[in-house]
Design a protein around this motif. Structure first.
Motif, PDB file in Angstrom:
ATOM      1  N   GLN A 125     -29.997  14.016  29.279  1.00  0.00           N
ATOM      2  CA  GLN A 125     -29.927  12.869  28.386  1.00  0.00           C
ATOM      3  C   GLN A 125     -28.762  11.978  28.787  1.00  0.00           C
ATOM      4  O   GLN A 125     -27.816  12.433  29.433  1.00  0.00           O
ATOM      5  N   ASN A 145     -33.243   9.752  26.087  1.00  0.00           N
ATOM      6  CA  ASN A 145     -33.629  10.875  26.927  1.00  0.00           C
ATOM      7  C   ASN A 145     -33.821  10.397  28.360  1.00  0.00           C
ATOM      8  O   ASN A 145     -34.221   9.253  28.599  1.00  0.00           O
ATOM      9  N   ASN A 188     -35.118  17.414  24.754  1.00  0.00           N
ATOM     10  CA  ASN A 188     -35.887  16.556  25.661  1.00  0.00           C
ATOM     11  C   ASN A 188     -36.826  17.460  26.454  1.00  0.00           C
ATOM     12  O   ASN A 188     -36.987  17.332  27.661  1.00  0.00           O
TER      13      ASN A 188
END
Length: 388
Positions: A125, A145, A188
């Motif tokens: 990220q 992300n 993510n």
């Protein structure tokens, strides 16, 4: 997951010239991409080989494709790496890159060379949604992300820099990957999973799942899925042995407390004495480093195939903690070792370029005056030394 709504969306696979970046596409997506141009499916296999095995950065070098095919591909696609905004080298050989993406956002990637391997610390990220108080990245809000292509591209860029295309079967300078850079990988997960599957493909980058470790602060609902779908090694950022303390220094604990987290570790797919879960424990002076803490740590981990990485706290400008004294770290380690748990004390690497564990923070967001001054001095000294 509600937390993901904090990340702005961006489509970095399309460049400013309108061409689509093929880096980050899996096999099915590459097949679909060539089909859009009316090309045969076997062209996707050729592209896969050139992009992920040979590390090609342009279609011109893909000599097994006819020139008209290369020209056609070049008109619609690109094979692009992130721009390297800064490349710093530590006195101990550690190397840190600040990478800039198509939207101008930046993040950091670190390579740590050792005698028997080379480990790449990969970010997931830009910034981080978590606010762990001992982590510099945690002081930077989550921007977005990283896409799968941006995660894979970190590995490819590092291989570019290390001149390791195609990778040798033995003696690799980049042999291991740790998802321990900026961000919480399990917040993510879709992009991280897609990227790691590309990295693990035996006909491409070909880094074994046995050499990949994913670190989480404890996103309990996704841990089992990670084990089942990826089978990579798991590292858990524990750092405290009571919910009261962990609530303060690792705030995700308020959502997934220690008992719930450790149960997810006990049932992590594939965990065994041969494939132990790594528990990361940063040593904070007078906070979590007592022998009472060591005894409770041993009690908590009973029955979990484990090893414990003791991490001397790596300071950063404005940090609210100090590193535990060396003798206290050794006493802590001796107790845990005597209880039957391997507990190596991690040697800080790359401290002089702010590349050590917990020190990563990109230049995407404004730093405080004190942070800017400190970082400017570090960067100036390193760049001056490297120019000699």
């Amino acid at each position: 997951m509600g937390v993901l709504s904090h990340a702005s969306t961006f489509a970095p696979t399309v460049g400013s010239d309108g061409r689509r970046n093929l880096v980050g596409l899996d096999r099915a997506e590459l097949t679909a991409a060539v089909a859009e141009l009316g090309l045969e499916p076997f062209r996707a296999r050729q592209l896969w080989h050139w992009i992920y095995h040979r590390g090609a950065t342009s279609f011109e070098t893909m000599t097994t494709l006819a020139k008209p095919v290369r020209e056609r591909l070049s008109g619609h696609f690109m094979v692009r790496r992130p721009e390297v905004s800064r490349d710093l080298r530590s006195e101990d050989g550690t190397r840190k890159w600040l990478l800039r993406m198509e939207d101008g956002q930046q993040f950091e990637t670190v390579h740590i060379p050792e005698e028997d391997r080379g480990t790449l610390c990969v970010s997931s990220q830009v910034g981080c949604t978590l606010t762990c108080r001992f982590c510099h990245t945690g002081t930077q809000r989550l921007v977005r992300n990283l896409e799968a292509g941006e995660i894979v591209a970190q590995v490819m860029m590092a291989r570019d820099a290390l001149d390791e295309w195609p990778a040798p079967p033995d003696g690799r300078l980049l042999s291991n990957i740790v998802m321990m850079g900026m961000g919480e990988p399990l917040y993510n997960y879709e992009n991280v999973a897609k990227a790691l599957k590309i990295v693990m493909d035996g006909e491409g980058i070909s880094i074994s799942k046995r050499r990949i470790t994913l670190s989480t602060s404890g996103v309990v609902p996704i841990m089992r899925r990670c084990g089942e779908e990826l089978g990579v090694n798991l590292a858990v950022s524990l750092h405290a042995v009571t919910d009261e303390l962990r609530d303060r220094i690792v705030p995700i604990n308020r959502k997934y407390p220690i008992a719930e987290l450790l149960e997810a570790c006990r049932t992590y797919p594939g965990a065994s004495n041969a494939r132990r879960i790594t528990f990361e424990y940063v040593m904070l002076k007078g906070v979590n480093d007592s022998l009472a803490d060591a005894r409770e740590l041993v009690r908590l981990l009973k029955g979990i195939p484990s090893k414990i990485n003791l991490i001397p706290f790596n300071p950063w400008p404005g940090a609210p903690f100090e590193r535990s004294d060396r003798k206290q770290i050794e006493r802590f380690a001796d107790f845990v070792n005597a209880a039957g748990y391997a507990s190596p004390v991690r040697t800080p690497r790359g401290e002089d370029i702010m590349a050590a564990c917990g020190q990563l923070k990109s230049d995407s967001l404004r730093l405080s005056a004190a942070e800017r001054a400190a970082m400017a001095q570090v960067i100036a000294e390193k760049e001056a030394a490297q120019s000699l």
